[in-house]
Motif scaffolding. Structure first.
Motif, PDB file in Angstrom:
ATOM      1  N   LYS A   8     -10.077  -6.903  -2.674  1.00 28.38           N
ATOM      2  CA  LYS A   8      -8.765  -6.286  -2.516  1.00 28.38           C
ATOM      3  C   LYS A   8      -8.483  -6.301  -1.026  1.00 28.38           C
ATOM      4  CE  LYS A   8      -5.855  -2.624  -4.096  1.00 28.38           C
ATOM      5  NZ  LYS A   8      -5.672  -1.649  -5.137  1.00 28.38           N
ATOM      6  N   LYS A  10      -5.512  -6.096   2.108  1.00 25.91           N
ATOM      7  CA  LYS A  10      -4.148  -5.729   2.504  1.00 25.91           C
ATOM      8  C   LYS A  10      -3.588  -6.679   3.555  1.00 25.91           C
ATOM      9  CE  LYS A  10      -4.103  -0.847   1.475  1.00 25.91           C
ATOM     10  NZ  LYS A  10      -3.310   0.319   1.770  1.00 25.91           N
ATOM     11  N   THR A  11      -4.419  -7.102   4.493  1.00 23.06           N
ATOM     12  CA  THR A  11      -3.903  -7.902   5.615  1.00 23.06           C
ATOM     13  C   THR A  11      -4.589  -9.261   5.758  1.00 23.06           C
ATOM     14  OG1 THR A  11      -5.362  -6.707   7.117  1.00 23.06           O
ATOM     15  CG2 THR A  11      -3.104  -5.901   6.941  1.00 23.06           C
ATOM     16  N   TYR A  53      -9.956   2.163   4.508  1.00 24.03           N
ATOM     17  CA  TYR A  53      -8.759   2.971   4.607  1.00 24.03           C
ATOM     18  C   TYR A  53      -9.257   4.338   5.027  1.00 24.03           C
ATOM     19  CZ  TYR A  53      -3.964   4.086   3.184  1.00 24.03           C
ATOM     20  OH  TYR A  53      -2.637   4.430   3.162  1.00 24.03           O
ATOM     21  N   ASN A  58     -11.107   0.316  -0.037  1.00 22.50           N
ATOM     22  CA  ASN A  58      -9.945   0.042  -0.868  1.00 22.50           C
ATOM     23  C   ASN A  58     -10.363  -0.572  -2.216  1.00 22.50           C
ATOM     24  OD1 ASN A  58      -7.263  -0.277  -1.540  1.00 22.50           O
ATOM     25  ND2 ASN A  58      -6.940  -2.055  -0.243  1.00 22.50           N
ATOM     26  N   LEU A 120       1.078  -4.733   7.668  1.00 23.87           N
ATOM     27  CA  LEU A 120       0.954  -3.547   6.832  1.00 23.87           C
ATOM     28  C   LEU A 120       2.231  -3.306   6.035  1.00 23.87           C
ATOM     29  CD1 LEU A 120      -0.728  -1.074   9.360  1.00 23.87           C
ATOM     30  CD2 LEU A 120      -1.835  -2.388   7.541  1.00 23.87           C
ATOM     31  N   ASN A 121       2.079  -2.671   4.878  1.00 23.53           N
ATOM     32  CA  ASN A 121       3.252  -2.291   4.099  1.00 23.53           C
ATOM     33  C   ASN A 121       3.906  -1.077   4.773  1.00 23.53           C
ATOM     34  OD1 ASN A 121       2.144   0.206   3.072  1.00 23.53           O
ATOM     35  ND2 ASN A 121       1.000  -0.969   1.564  1.00 23.53           N
ATOM     36  N   ASP A 124       1.794   2.222   4.911  1.00 24.40           N
ATOM     37  CA  ASP A 124       0.654   2.137   5.824  1.00 24.40           C
ATOM     38  C   ASP A 124       1.111   2.104   7.281  1.00 24.40           C
ATOM     39  OD1 ASP A 124      -1.201   2.257   3.776  1.00 24.40           O
ATOM     40  OD2 ASP A 124      -1.347   0.083   3.586  1.00 24.40           O
TER      41      ASP A 124
END
Length: 173
Positions: A8, A10-11, A53, A58, A120-121, A124
């Motif tokens: 998983k 994120k970036t 995180y 995550n 990042l979203n 975040d």
């Protein structure tokens, strides 16, 4: 031995390590949202990677909540983060994410990833902006905190393929 790598990311740092690990081990690879227990029952070794995180890994609950169904497999979990690899950080992450009982079945590794605020979203980004403000208010910053502040404007990438060597060695042992 059949091996699966689940991640998983994120970036992109965890994804990159996962791809390198899967390539080195000739393993199948899946993004965590596409994996079920039914899929991984066919594997002898399960490798899960997630970004940090704070000190939470995550998506690692997929492993911890199913540990009783995975005990007969070799289980590896790795986390990626921007902080340098230090024993106290590794122990904090391990102890925060896994009970003592789970640690008997899970081999944990920390791989230094990076930080890219722009990837990042929105949620975040909001949280990281709060952290940035908090750090800027401090009178004295640690070297890690100074590095973190600098990386908001200049993304950092500490990924190196050689960082996976310990995982590859462990899985092949």
């Amino acid at each position: 031995m059949k091996t699966v790598v689940i991640y998983k990311s994120k970036t992109g740092f965890t994804k990159r390590y996962s791809e390198w690990i899967a390539e080195e081990l000739s393993a199948d690879i899946f993004e965590a949202s596409k994996v079920t227990l039914n899929i991984i029952k066919n594997y002898d070794t399960v490798i899960y990677g997630g970004s940090l995180y704070a000190v939470d890994i995550n998506g690692v609950k997929f492993i911890t909540e199913n540990i009783n169904k995975l005990k007969d497999k070799k289980i590896v979990v790795f986390a990626t983060g921007a902080s340098p690899s230090r024993e106290e950080v590794i122990n904090e992450v391990r102890n925060k994410n896994f009970t003592k009982e789970q640690q008997k079945y899970i081999r944990f590794f920390y791989l230094r990833g990076g930080f890219n605020y722009n990837k990042l979203n929105p949620f975040d980004k909001f949280l990281m902006t709060l952290l940035k403000w908090k750090l800027k208010k401090k009178k004295e910053l640690t070297s890690d905190e100074r590095g973190m502040l600098a990386s908001y404007n200049n993304p950092v990438d500490f990924t190196k393929k050689k960082n996976i060597d310990e995982i590859i060695t462990y899985v092949n042992s």
